[in-house]
Design an enzyme around this catalytic site. Structure first.
Site, PDB file in Angstrom:
ATOM      1  N   ASP A 163      -2.344  49.234  -8.766  1.00 37.81           N
ATOM      2  CA  ASP A 163      -3.507  50.022  -9.147  1.00 37.81           C
ATOM      3  C   ASP A 163      -3.523  50.383 -10.633  1.00 37.81           C
ATOM      4  O   ASP A 163      -4.562  50.272 -11.294  1.00 37.81           O
ATOM      5  CB  ASP A 163      -3.480  51.301  -8.287  1.00 37.81           C
ATOM      6  CG  ASP A 163      -4.758  52.106  -8.317  1.00 37.81           C
ATOM      7  OD1 ASP A 163      -5.813  51.526  -8.647  1.00 37.81           O
ATOM      8  OD2 ASP A 163      -4.712  53.300  -7.991  1.00 37.81           O
ATOM      9  N   GLU A 415       5.416  49.952  -1.662  1.00 42.36           N
ATOM     10  CA  GLU A 415       4.411  49.295  -0.826  1.00 42.36           C
ATOM     11  C   GLU A 415       4.493  47.772  -0.797  1.00 42.36           C
ATOM     12  O   GLU A 415       3.471  47.081  -0.920  1.00 42.36           O
ATOM     13  CB  GLU A 415       2.999  49.732  -1.230  1.00 42.36           C
ATOM     14  CG  GLU A 415       2.754  51.218  -1.034  1.00 42.36           C
ATOM     15  CD  GLU A 415       1.284  51.611  -1.104  1.00 42.36           C
ATOM     16  OE1 GLU A 415       0.470  50.827  -1.629  1.00 42.36           O
ATOM     17  OE2 GLU A 415       0.945  52.697  -0.603  1.00 42.36           O
ATOM     18  N   TYR A 470      -2.883  57.466   3.630  1.00 45.36           N
ATOM     19  CA  TYR A 470      -4.204  57.873   3.141  1.00 45.36           C
ATOM     20  C   TYR A 470      -5.190  58.042   4.295  1.00 45.36           C
ATOM     21  O   TYR A 470      -6.359  57.706   4.160  1.00 45.36           O
ATOM     22  CB  TYR A 470      -4.701  56.863   2.092  1.00 45.36           C
ATOM     23  CG  TYR A 470      -3.900  56.957   0.806  1.00 45.36           C
ATOM     24  CD1 TYR A 470      -4.229  57.903  -0.157  1.00 45.36           C
ATOM     25  CD2 TYR A 470      -2.798  56.138   0.583  1.00 45.36           C
ATOM     26  CE1 TYR A 470      -3.491  58.022  -1.322  1.00 45.36           C
ATOM     27  CE2 TYR A 470      -2.049  56.256  -0.591  1.00 45.36           C
ATOM     28  CZ  TYR A 470      -2.396  57.202  -1.539  1.00 45.36           C
ATOM     29  OH  TYR A 470      -1.664  57.324  -2.692  1.00 45.36           O
ATOM     30  N   GLU A 506       3.359  59.559  -0.873  1.00 46.51           N
ATOM     31  CA  GLU A 506       2.004  59.603  -1.435  1.00 46.51           C
ATOM     32  C   GLU A 506       1.052  60.067  -0.356  1.00 46.51           C
ATOM     33  O   GLU A 506       1.082  59.560   0.772  1.00 46.51           O
ATOM     34  CB  GLU A 506       1.521  58.215  -1.894  1.00 46.51           C
ATOM     35  CG  GLU A 506       2.152  57.711  -3.161  1.00 46.51           C
ATOM     36  CD  GLU A 506       1.595  56.344  -3.607  1.00 46.51           C
ATOM     37  OE1 GLU A 506       0.438  56.017  -3.249  1.00 46.51           O
ATOM     38  OE2 GLU A 506       2.330  55.620  -4.298  1.00 46.51           O
TER      39      GLU A 506
HETATM   40  C1  BDP Z   1      -1.081  53.335  -3.165  1.00 47.74           C
HETATM   41  C2  BDP Z   1      -0.255  52.962  -4.366  1.00 47.74           C
HETATM   42  C3  BDP Z   1      -0.660  53.706  -5.634  1.00 47.74           C
HETATM   43  C4  BDP Z   1      -2.167  53.810  -5.716  1.00 47.74           C
HETATM   44  C5  BDP Z   1      -2.640  54.616  -4.532  1.00 47.74           C
HETATM   45  C6  BDP Z   1      -4.160  54.825  -4.529  1.00 47.74           C
HETATM   46  O1  BDP Z   1       1.109  53.130  -4.121  1.00 47.74           O
HETATM   47  O2  BDP Z   1      -0.130  53.046  -6.746  1.00 47.74           O
HETATM   48  O3  BDP Z   1      -2.597  54.354  -6.927  1.00 47.74           O
HETATM   49  O4  BDP Z   1      -2.311  53.946  -3.347  1.00 47.74           O
HETATM   50  O5  BDP Z   1      -4.853  53.969  -3.989  1.00 47.74           O
HETATM   51  O6  BDP Z   1      -1.446  52.155  -2.557  1.00 47.74           O
HETATM   52  O7  BDP Z   1      -4.617  55.806  -5.068  1.00 47.74           O
END
Ligand code: BDP
Length: 595
Positions: A163, A415, A470, A506
């Site tokens: 990203d 990831e 997420y 995350e």
């Molecule tokens: C994850 C990644 C991270 C991205 C984040 C996102 O580890 O680098 O910035 O999602 O989508 O896949 O915000």
């Protein structure tokens, strides 16, 4: 690899500043020997910086290939007879270093240091021409990997599956230093304690040690008082009434390694270290035998204009925001950060999950970045060359950071695809390599949402489970009730499957500062707050969950794409470090948790 320092036997000169700068559009620089004369250019560049955002020029920003840096450097006149080294804290992603016309060092890997001895090419009191050719290309043979595609009009375009924006250049300092021929080249410190007595096992590698020379060590406390001594290049010393390095209280001792010959001090290197232990026990993560709960962020080295440049002022500001918000830890997502950052964390008792640049080893992301998903492991993508670079990345990270008390976990990738055939064969030897290089710290990698506990095939190879999730953003967007159920099911699934400590590495939602809503509207400040609060409710119900790292500390630059408007907005702070509403709520939670 030791960070260069001033000592009674070593001198250090910083070589940052303005360099002449030339973009190698036609890839002819090496062939035309640009290093052999003054660079034919009107451009200058400040070092450290990423080159990309400094010039109002799209062609420079998008350049894929070599960038040439040059300046004149004077060797101090007192250095006659000394060994002289040039050291780059990093060159992203590749660097060739020329001293006058001689190529003295080449290094692949954009976030770890390298150096060369140059005494044969320079003279004390005289100047030399320092030329550095930096290459920003990502290929199958680099970590992170990428590919270069040609446009129909013949331009080269860099593609990659991560990203953050592919900033490049000389992001960190350049140094010239002197050291004696007989010198301490490496030190490894491992600590423990029993009751009030600390134990320090040390090993020093010394170059050109003569039969008459002897190595000894002194341990000094934080006030500089001598508390223990030892003889020999290898040994163990005890510290009575030891003060432990603790999260929130980064007490440091100094190990002074000295080489004497005929009564004279030949070399001295002073290594700061902390006495502490790390252990994974059942579902707990223990520091000094006490359960530790991580609060903090995945971060980025990312600032307006200078990109990924290290700046001490910005570092101090970022750490003060971490303190303000009650963060006790962070992950160096997605590459090793500047050594100054690691030292600051040591001194201030901030716990670090230290990550290699192995990000984007996942063909499933091709869909997200504008193509069709591809498989990951095989000649076409993550292959033997990628693995070789990955091994080097792990080796260099551990060599650089092994003595930092702040580092408690090695994260060897972010990831990667962990469900495909090939994943286990790829990762088993890498996990083993990290353990062999450092048997004292837990090893992990960060698992992607697509490869949940039912699909994943590699997480059992590691000591801790680190997850990026997420739910409520990329999935169940705007529906926090559904997201809550999925999240809880998954965390309980991992807990039942592996029974190891779990860190949410995350979780976050893109948020536009100033956009408010009464409803569950993604991108609003309220939604970010409610999203985080939902995760926290679930975390508090799962026993094995031992840490929460919000994505991200601050908004950051990304590559172009329809998913991003001026970068990734999942920051709790904006890119210029102003708090969004969620910052205040995190502060309330973390301050309460950590007291
Ligand atoms: C994850 C990644 C991270 C991205 C984040 C996102 O580890 O680098 O910035 O999602 O989508 O896949 O915000």
């Amino acid at each position: 690899m030791l960070k260069p320092q001033n000592s009674p036997t070593r001198e250090l000169v910083n070589v940052d500043g303005l360099f002449a700068f030339k973009v190698d559009y036609d890839r002819t620089g090496a062939q035309e020997r640009w290093f052999a004369a003054e660079l034919d250019t009107a451009l200058e560049i400040g070092v450290p910086s990423s080159f990309n955002d400094l010039f109002a020029d799209q062609g420079i920003r998008d350049h894929v290939g070599y960038l040439w840096y040059q300046r004149e450097v004077r060797v101090p006149r007192g250095w006659a007879g000394e060994r002289i080294f040039i050291r780059l804290d990093s060159a992203t992603h590749y660097g060739d270093v020329y001293v006058n016309e001689a190529l003295v060092a080449s290094h692949q890997g954009g976030y770890t240091p390298f150096e060369a001895e140059i005494a044969g090419h320079v003279a004390a009191g005289k100047t030399f021409r320092l030329t550095i050719a930096v290459n920003n290309e990502l290929t199958q043979a680099t970590i992170p990997p990428g590919s270069i595609e040609a446009t129909s009009d013949g331009r080269r375009q860099q593609k990659y599956m991560h990203d953050f924006y592919n900033y490049a250049g000389l992001h960190r300092s350049v140094w010239l230093y002197s050291a004696p021929a007989t010198r301490v080249e490496d030190i490894t410190v491992v600590t423990g304690f029993e009751g009030g007595t600390g134990r320090v096992d040390y090993t020093a590698a010394v170059a050109n040690l003569s039969a008459t020379a002897a190595v000894s060590v002194q341990v000094l406390d934080a006030a500089g008082a001598l508390v223990a001594t030892g003889d020999g290049a290898e040994g163990a010393v005890a510290i009575n009434d030891v003060v432990l390095w603790q999260p929130g209280a980064g007490y440091l001792y100094t190990l002074a390694v000295q080489v004497h010959d005929g009564g004279a001090l030949v070399d001295e290197y002073r290594l700061p270290f902390g006495v502490r232990t790390i252990e994974v026990s059942g579902k707990q993560f223990l520091i000094n035998g006490e359960p530790f709960y991580f609060t903090g962020f995945g971060m980025h080295e990312d600032h307006v204009t200078v990109g990924k440049a290290h700046s001490n002022a910005q570092m101090v500001n970022d750490f003060s925001l971490l303190e303000w918000i009650g963060a006790n830890s962070f992950r160096t997502s997605h590459y090793p950060y500047a050594e100054e950052v690691m030292e600051f964390a040591d001194r201030h008792g901030i716990v670090v999950i230290d990550e290699t640049p192995a990000v984007g080893l996942n063909g499933s992301f091709a869909g997200v970045f504008g193509g069709a998903p591809v498989s990951t492991y095989g000649e076409h993508f993550v292959n033997g060359d990628t693995a070789a670079s990955h091994r080097a990345a792990i080796t260099e990270l551990i060599a650089r950071d092994k003595n930092h008390p702040s580092v408690v976990i090695w994260s060897i990738a972010n990831e990667p695809n962990s469900s495909e055939a090939g994943a286990r064969d790829y990762f088993a030897p890498l996990a083993q390599l990290a353990r062999d290089l450092d048997p004292t710290r837990p090893v992990g990698y960060v698992n992607v949402m697509f490869d949940d506990f039912e699909k994943d095939t590699i997480t059992d190879l590691f000591d801790v489970i680190m997850l990026n999730r997420y739910y409520g953003w990329y999935l169940q967007n705007g529906d926090l009730a559904s997201a809550e159920a999925v999240l809880e099911r998954e965390l309980l699934g991992w807990e039942a499957k592996l029974g190891k400590p779990m860190i949410m590495a995350e979780y976050g939602a893109d948020t536009l500062p100033g956009f408010h809503s009464l409803y569950d509207q993604p991108w609003s400040e309220e939604y970010q707050s409610k999203f985080l609060a939902m995760y926290h409710r679930v975390f508090d119900r799962v026993e094995a969950l031992v840490g929460e790292h919000v994505w991200n500390f601050a908004d950051f630059a990304t590559s172009n794409g329809i998913m991003r408007v001026d970068g990734n907005k999942k920051g709790v702070f904006t890119r210029d470090r102003r708090p969004k509403a969620a910052a205040h709520e995190l502060r309330a939670r973390w301050t309460a948790l950590n007291n």
